[in-house]
Design an enzyme around this catalytic site. Sequence first.
Site, PDB file in Angstrom:
ATOM      1  N   HIS A 127      -9.406   1.647   4.959  1.00  0.00           N
ATOM      2  CA  HIS A 127      -8.134   1.791   5.681  1.00  0.00           C
ATOM      3  C   HIS A 127      -8.328   2.762   6.848  1.00  0.00           C
ATOM      4  O   HIS A 127      -9.083   3.733   6.729  1.00  0.00           O
ATOM      5  CB  HIS A 127      -7.052   2.301   4.725  1.00  0.00           C
TER       6      HIS A 127
ATOM      7  N   SER B  52       3.577  -2.332  10.248  1.00  0.00           N
ATOM      8  CA  SER B  52       5.027  -2.482  10.444  1.00  0.00           C
ATOM      9  C   SER B  52       5.541  -3.848  10.007  1.00  0.00           C
ATOM     10  O   SER B  52       6.391  -4.447  10.668  1.00  0.00           O
ATOM     11  CB  SER B  52       5.413  -2.190  11.903  1.00  0.00           C
TER      12      SER B  52
ATOM     13  N   GLU C 113      -6.592   5.085   7.892  1.00  0.00           N
ATOM     14  CA  GLU C 113      -6.294   6.491   7.583  1.00  0.00           C
ATOM     15  C   GLU C 113      -7.482   7.159   6.915  1.00  0.00           C
ATOM     16  O   GLU C 113      -7.746   8.343   7.125  1.00  0.00           O
ATOM     17  CB  GLU C 113      -5.024   6.567   6.716  1.00  0.00           C
TER      18      GLU C 113
ATOM     19  N   ASN D 135       0.875  -1.172   0.000  1.00  0.00           N
ATOM     20  CA  ASN D 135       0.000   0.000   0.000  1.00  0.00           C
ATOM     21  C   ASN D 135       0.911   1.221   0.000  1.00  0.00           C
ATOM     22  O   ASN D 135       1.518   1.538   1.026  1.00  0.00           O
ATOM     23  CB  ASN D 135      -0.903  -0.017   1.242  1.00  0.00           C
ATOM     24  N   TRP D 136       0.986   1.871  -1.135  1.00  0.00           N
ATOM     25  CA  TRP D 136       1.924   2.996  -1.268  1.00  0.00           C
ATOM     26  C   TRP D 136       1.387   4.289  -0.659  1.00  0.00           C
ATOM     27  O   TRP D 136       2.110   5.281  -0.607  1.00  0.00           O
ATOM     28  CB  TRP D 136       2.260   3.228  -2.753  1.00  0.00           C
ATOM     29  N   LYS D 137       0.123   4.280  -0.240  1.00  0.00           N
ATOM     30  CA  LYS D 137      -0.476   5.490   0.357  1.00  0.00           C
ATOM     31  C   LYS D 137      -0.226   6.686  -0.577  1.00  0.00           C
ATOM     32  O   LYS D 137      -0.340   6.535  -1.786  1.00  0.00           O
ATOM     33  CB  LYS D 137       0.084   5.697   1.766  1.00  0.00           C
TER      34      LYS D 137
ATOM     35  N   GLU E 252      -5.409  -4.725  10.481  1.00  0.00           N
ATOM     36  CA  GLU E 252      -4.372  -3.721  10.677  1.00  0.00           C
ATOM     37  C   GLU E 252      -4.606  -2.988  11.995  1.00  0.00           C
ATOM     38  O   GLU E 252      -5.372  -2.008  12.036  1.00  0.00           O
ATOM     39  CB  GLU E 252      -4.401  -2.698   9.533  1.00  0.00           C
TER      40      GLU E 252
ATOM     41  N   GLY F 150       2.951  -1.208   4.193  1.00  0.00           N
ATOM     42  CA  GLY F 150       3.050   0.222   3.900  1.00  0.00           C
ATOM     43  C   GLY F 150       4.483   0.609   3.583  1.00  0.00           C
ATOM     44  O   GLY F 150       4.993   0.351   2.493  1.00  0.00           O
ATOM     45  N   GLY F 151       5.151   1.222   4.553  1.00  0.00           N
ATOM     46  CA  GLY F 151       6.493   1.786   4.354  1.00  0.00           C
ATOM     47  C   GLY F 151       7.480   0.858   3.663  1.00  0.00           C
ATOM     48  O   GLY F 151       8.205   1.281   2.749  1.00  0.00           O
TER      49      GLY F 151
ATOM     50  N   GLY G 199       2.966   2.114  10.827  1.00  0.00           N
ATOM     51  CA  GLY G 199       3.977   3.165  10.705  1.00  0.00           C
ATOM     52  C   GLY G 199       4.747   3.436  11.983  1.00  0.00           C
ATOM     53  O   GLY G 199       5.441   4.451  12.091  1.00  0.00           O
TER      54      GLY G 199
END
Length: 241
Positions: free
Chosen positions: A96, A204, A98, A9-11, A165, A225-226, A171
Amino acid sequence: MRKKVIAGNWKMYKTQAETSEFLLNFLHTLEETPEDREIVLCVPFTDLGILSKSLHGSRVQLGAQNVHWEEQGAYTGEISGPMLTEIGVRYVVIGHSERRQYFNETDETVNLRLKAAQRYGLTPILCVGESKQQRDALETESLIISQLAKGLVDVDQNNLIIAYEPIWAIGTGDTCESIEANRVIGLIRSQLSNPDVPIQYGGSVKPNNIDEIMAQPEIDGALVGGASLEPSSFARIVNYQ
Ligand SMILES: O=C(CO)COP(=O)(O)O
């Protein structure tokens, strides 16, 4: 046998130029990747076009990060299912944390988006999970059961992925213990009418914990994610043992 799915997920990261550079360093790492897993990149809308061309013929599937429930209309800033499927998008992240936190996404709008995704031939990845405060208040189970009950009304469980999640693990580098993630994912599975829905863990996920996460019997994949932004770390994750 449930399908294994590793999704990045590149956000809101990566311009088209950065996406091209990522591909140069990532695609060749898949030559040895076992066939038992699906690989997905869920990227910003502006990167979908270039990826739909560059990923053609590769084994990486394309995903988006949102879809509206109407086919078209006066909905400034939204995107429709047909717009996504026309350019080869197969998956879409929905609900999500966010989006729930910053963009007023509710279980009701999540449900509308899930049904629309399926109506237009996309496979939705439904995200659920508790905050630190909810976990500390021992509300994890009730919150997740409620998110599933409201989100999944009239949703076809034969074309669905769920991602657990925990918000406190996103993150932060503070991964949920894999045994605990396995326990919550078992609880999620117990709420489903189709036990074969793939259920991912997200929060994470890194090269140094993916093997342990994927060794858990209830966990069918990861939403990353990251660590999906960097070709070598995403390659290591995709090539989990
Ligand atoms: O939100 C996530 C994936 O959807 C997880 O993000 P991180 O892997 O950066 O913790």
